[in-house]
Write an enzyme that holds these catalytic residues in place. Sequence first.
Site, PDB file in Angstrom:
ATOM      1  N   ASN A  77      45.408  30.673  44.158  1.00 61.92           N
ATOM      2  CA  ASN A  77      44.062  30.553  44.735  1.00 61.92           C
ATOM      3  C   ASN A  77      43.079  29.999  43.733  1.00 61.92           C
ATOM      4  O   ASN A  77      43.211  30.203  42.526  1.00 61.92           O
ATOM      5  CB  ASN A  77      43.585  31.907  45.297  1.00 61.92           C
ATOM      6  CG  ASN A  77      42.708  32.668  44.316  1.00 61.92           C
ATOM      7  OD1 ASN A  77      41.505  32.403  44.200  1.00 61.92           O
ATOM      8  ND2 ASN A  77      43.301  33.590  43.580  1.00 61.92           N
ATOM      9  N   ASN A 135      34.540  41.526  35.447  1.00 64.25           N
ATOM     10  CA  ASN A 135      35.549  40.473  35.532  1.00 64.25           C
ATOM     11  C   ASN A 135      35.332  39.490  34.395  1.00 64.25           C
ATOM     12  O   ASN A 135      34.445  38.640  34.462  1.00 64.25           O
ATOM     13  CB  ASN A 135      35.439  39.782  36.909  1.00 64.25           C
ATOM     14  CG  ASN A 135      36.424  38.639  37.054  1.00 64.25           C
ATOM     15  OD1 ASN A 135      37.236  38.375  36.170  1.00 64.25           O
ATOM     16  ND2 ASN A 135      36.348  37.952  38.181  1.00 64.25           N
ATOM     17  N   CYS A 138      38.451  35.595  35.244  1.00 61.46           N
ATOM     18  CA  CYS A 138      38.666  34.670  36.368  1.00 61.46           C
ATOM     19  C   CYS A 138      39.066  33.296  35.836  1.00 61.46           C
ATOM     20  O   CYS A 138      38.322  32.686  35.069  1.00 61.46           O
ATOM     21  CB  CYS A 138      37.394  34.545  37.212  1.00 61.46           C
ATOM     22  SG  CYS A 138      37.647  33.430  38.609  1.00 61.46           S
ATOM     23  N   ASN A 200      44.444  40.071  35.968  1.00 58.97           N
ATOM     24  CA  ASN A 200      43.911  39.094  36.890  1.00 58.97           C
ATOM     25  C   ASN A 200      44.996  38.020  37.066  1.00 58.97           C
ATOM     26  O   ASN A 200      46.110  38.180  36.562  1.00 58.97           O
ATOM     27  CB  ASN A 200      42.606  38.503  36.331  1.00 58.97           C
ATOM     28  CG  ASN A 200      41.677  38.032  37.447  1.00 58.97           C
ATOM     29  OD1 ASN A 200      42.124  37.415  38.406  1.00 58.97           O
ATOM     30  ND2 ASN A 200      40.399  38.322  37.321  1.00 58.97           N
ATOM     31  N   GLY A 251      48.963  43.555  39.947  1.00 55.80           N
ATOM     32  CA  GLY A 251      49.729  42.313  39.831  1.00 55.80           C
ATOM     33  C   GLY A 251      51.045  42.419  40.567  1.00 55.80           C
ATOM     34  O   GLY A 251      51.998  43.023  40.066  1.00 55.80           O
ATOM     35  N   GLY A 273      46.661  43.791  45.647  1.00 54.53           N
ATOM     36  CA  GLY A 273      45.959  42.552  45.953  1.00 54.53           C
ATOM     37  C   GLY A 273      46.649  41.769  47.045  1.00 54.53           C
ATOM     38  O   GLY A 273      46.635  42.155  48.226  1.00 54.53           O
ATOM     39  N   THR A 274      47.302  40.683  46.655  1.00 57.64           N
ATOM     40  CA  THR A 274      47.872  39.706  47.591  1.00 57.64           C
ATOM     41  C   THR A 274      48.742  40.326  48.682  1.00 57.64           C
ATOM     42  O   THR A 274      48.668  39.916  49.846  1.00 57.64           O
ATOM     43  CB  THR A 274      48.688  38.678  46.785  1.00 57.64           C
ATOM     44  OG1 THR A 274      47.813  38.130  45.792  1.00 57.64           O
ATOM     45  CG2 THR A 274      49.217  37.558  47.647  1.00 57.64           C
TER      46      THR A 274
HETATM   47  C1  LIG Z   1      42.060  35.274  47.093  1.00 55.73           C
HETATM   48  C2  LIG Z   1      41.856  36.076  45.824  1.00 55.73           C
HETATM   49  C3  LIG Z   1      40.565  36.343  45.368  1.00 55.73           C
HETATM   50  C4  LIG Z   1      40.376  37.078  44.199  1.00 55.73           C
HETATM   51  N1  LIG Z   1      39.096  37.352  43.770  1.00 55.73           N
HETATM   52  C5  LIG Z   1      38.908  38.097  42.651  1.00 55.73           C
HETATM   53  C6  LIG Z   1      37.598  38.442  42.223  1.00 55.73           C
HETATM   54  O1  LIG Z   1      36.590  38.126  42.865  1.00 55.73           O
HETATM   55  N2  LIG Z   1      37.471  39.151  41.057  1.00 55.73           N
HETATM   56  C7  LIG Z   1      38.561  39.535  40.320  1.00 55.73           C
HETATM   57  O2  LIG Z   1      38.405  40.198  39.285  1.00 55.73           O
HETATM   58  N3  LIG Z   1      39.816  39.275  40.739  1.00 55.73           N
HETATM   59  C8  LIG Z   1      40.011  38.553  41.872  1.00 55.73           C
HETATM   60  N4  LIG Z   1      41.284  38.286  42.289  1.00 55.73           N
HETATM   61  C9  LIG Z   1      42.428  38.781  41.510  1.00 55.73           C
HETATM   62  C10 LIG Z   1      43.005  40.063  42.128  1.00 55.73           C
HETATM   63  O3  LIG Z   1      42.031  41.087  42.173  1.00 55.73           O
HETATM   64  C11 LIG Z   1      44.238  40.553  41.324  1.00 55.73           C
HETATM   65  O4  LIG Z   1      43.838  40.846  39.996  1.00 55.73           O
HETATM   66  C12 LIG Z   1      45.340  39.508  41.269  1.00 55.73           C
HETATM   67  O5  LIG Z   1      45.458  38.826  42.491  1.00 55.73           O
HETATM   68  C13 LIG Z   1      46.703  40.119  40.910  1.00 55.73           C
HETATM   69  O6  LIG Z   1      47.085  41.109  41.826  1.00 55.73           O
HETATM   70  P1  LIG Z   1      48.041  40.812  43.108  1.00 55.73           P
HETATM   71  O7  LIG Z   1      49.251  40.073  42.581  1.00 55.73           O
HETATM   72  O8  LIG Z   1      48.368  42.150  43.665  1.00 55.73           O
HETATM   73  O9  LIG Z   1      47.258  39.957  44.035  1.00 55.73           O
HETATM   74  C14 LIG Z   1      41.499  37.538  43.463  1.00 55.73           C
HETATM   75  C15 LIG Z   1      42.799  37.279  43.938  1.00 55.73           C
HETATM   76  C16 LIG Z   1      42.989  36.561  45.096  1.00 55.73           C
HETATM   77  C17 LIG Z   1      44.395  36.311  45.584  1.00 55.73           C
END
Ligand SMILES: Cc1cc2nc3c(=O)[nH]c(=O)nc-3n(C[C@H](O)[C@H](O)[C@H](O)COP(=O)(O)O)c2cc1C
Length: 313
Positions: A77, A135, A138, A200, A251, A273-274
């Site tokens: 993303n 954060n 990012c 992240n 993650g 998250g995802t």
């Molecule tokens: C569409 C999307 C938007 C995200 N927006 C943020 C955000 O605004 N701030 C942040 O710290 N992490 C953001 N993340 C990261 C997630 O919070 C998480 O740290 C990362 O996706 C890993 O976890 P996961 O594999 O379970 O998704 C975002 C991830 C995705 C997929």
Amino acid sequence: MSNLPNLCVQLAPRRPEGLILSNPVMIAAGIAGYGIEYAEIVDIQKLGAIVCKGTTLMPKKGNVQPRLVETADGLLNSVGWENIGVDALIGEKAPVWAGWQVPVIVNIAGETIDEYIAVSSKLEGVPGVSGIELNISCPNVSAGGMEFGVDPKLAARVTSAVKAATTLPVIVKLSPNVTDIKEIALAVEEAGADAISLINTLKSMAIDINQGKPCLGNITGGLSGPAIKPVALYMVFEAARVVRIPVIGCGGIACAEDALEFIMAGATAIQIGTANLTNPALSLDILEGIKRFMLDKGVGKLTDLIGVAQDKP
Ligand SMILES: Cc1cc2nc3c(=O)[nH]c(=O)nc-3n(C[C@H](O)[C@H](O)[C@H](O)COP(=O)(O)O)c2cc1C
């Protein structure tokens, strides 16, 4: 006497008021917006906490489209910092959260240390806001974001600046795009972080071979989802070895077994998250799975599982 397992966790032991969650299952930032629509489909009050979308001082539109690409077992993303801005969050979202049982943590982002200070100062004393997740990780913005999270000195500076601007618990969200996660984790702990969350997304890209150009409008993005779980688990394990503050694991978590791996690696809580995007009820399934595991194994307190894998070579 009840034989239900005790799932309570303390995320801010350094603060006299602490930050106690009823269980360790949290929703990661950027996954459920401000949680309000999500609350219509899932009983979110049962969760440990919700982290809202990254919030900046002014509203932002985010990056150009396309911003999402599916990869093998993952999601790429480049949404960036699309959000309504801190004033609208305080005016429109926090009043709803104030009526919730589940604590809401506001993920904040900024291009400069002054912006982080301004956003956190505005959140001070706002009913409905239980904490801040800083954060500094990012990968999808040209200024700020990850640049603070890859340099231990800058990471410490922004952490201590925000700690001085707020009495709310401050969780610092770390980037995996570093050589040594331990160095950054120690730097933010020393600077006053109440807890750290990691990871992240991993900076990455995909190319459309028919068009001969990157799939994402932003060229690069952040990889998330099951593909990154082993990397995230390793980083949580490494960070938890060196810090005393709570570590929140995130993650690729897609089932209760994944969540338990992170807890055994040293995570006090976990963020989903995802995987929650494909099954919005997954967070509650994971919570049930953790409870079932504890009952099966005769574990009375979740805290007894935290870091157990650290001791075993
Ligand atoms: C569409 C999307 C938007 C995200 N927006 C943020 C955000 O605004 N701030 C942040 O710290 N992490 C953001 N993340 C990261 C997630 O919070 C998480 O740290 C990362 O996706 C890993 O976890 P996961 O594999 O379970 O998704 C975002 C991830 C995705 C997929």
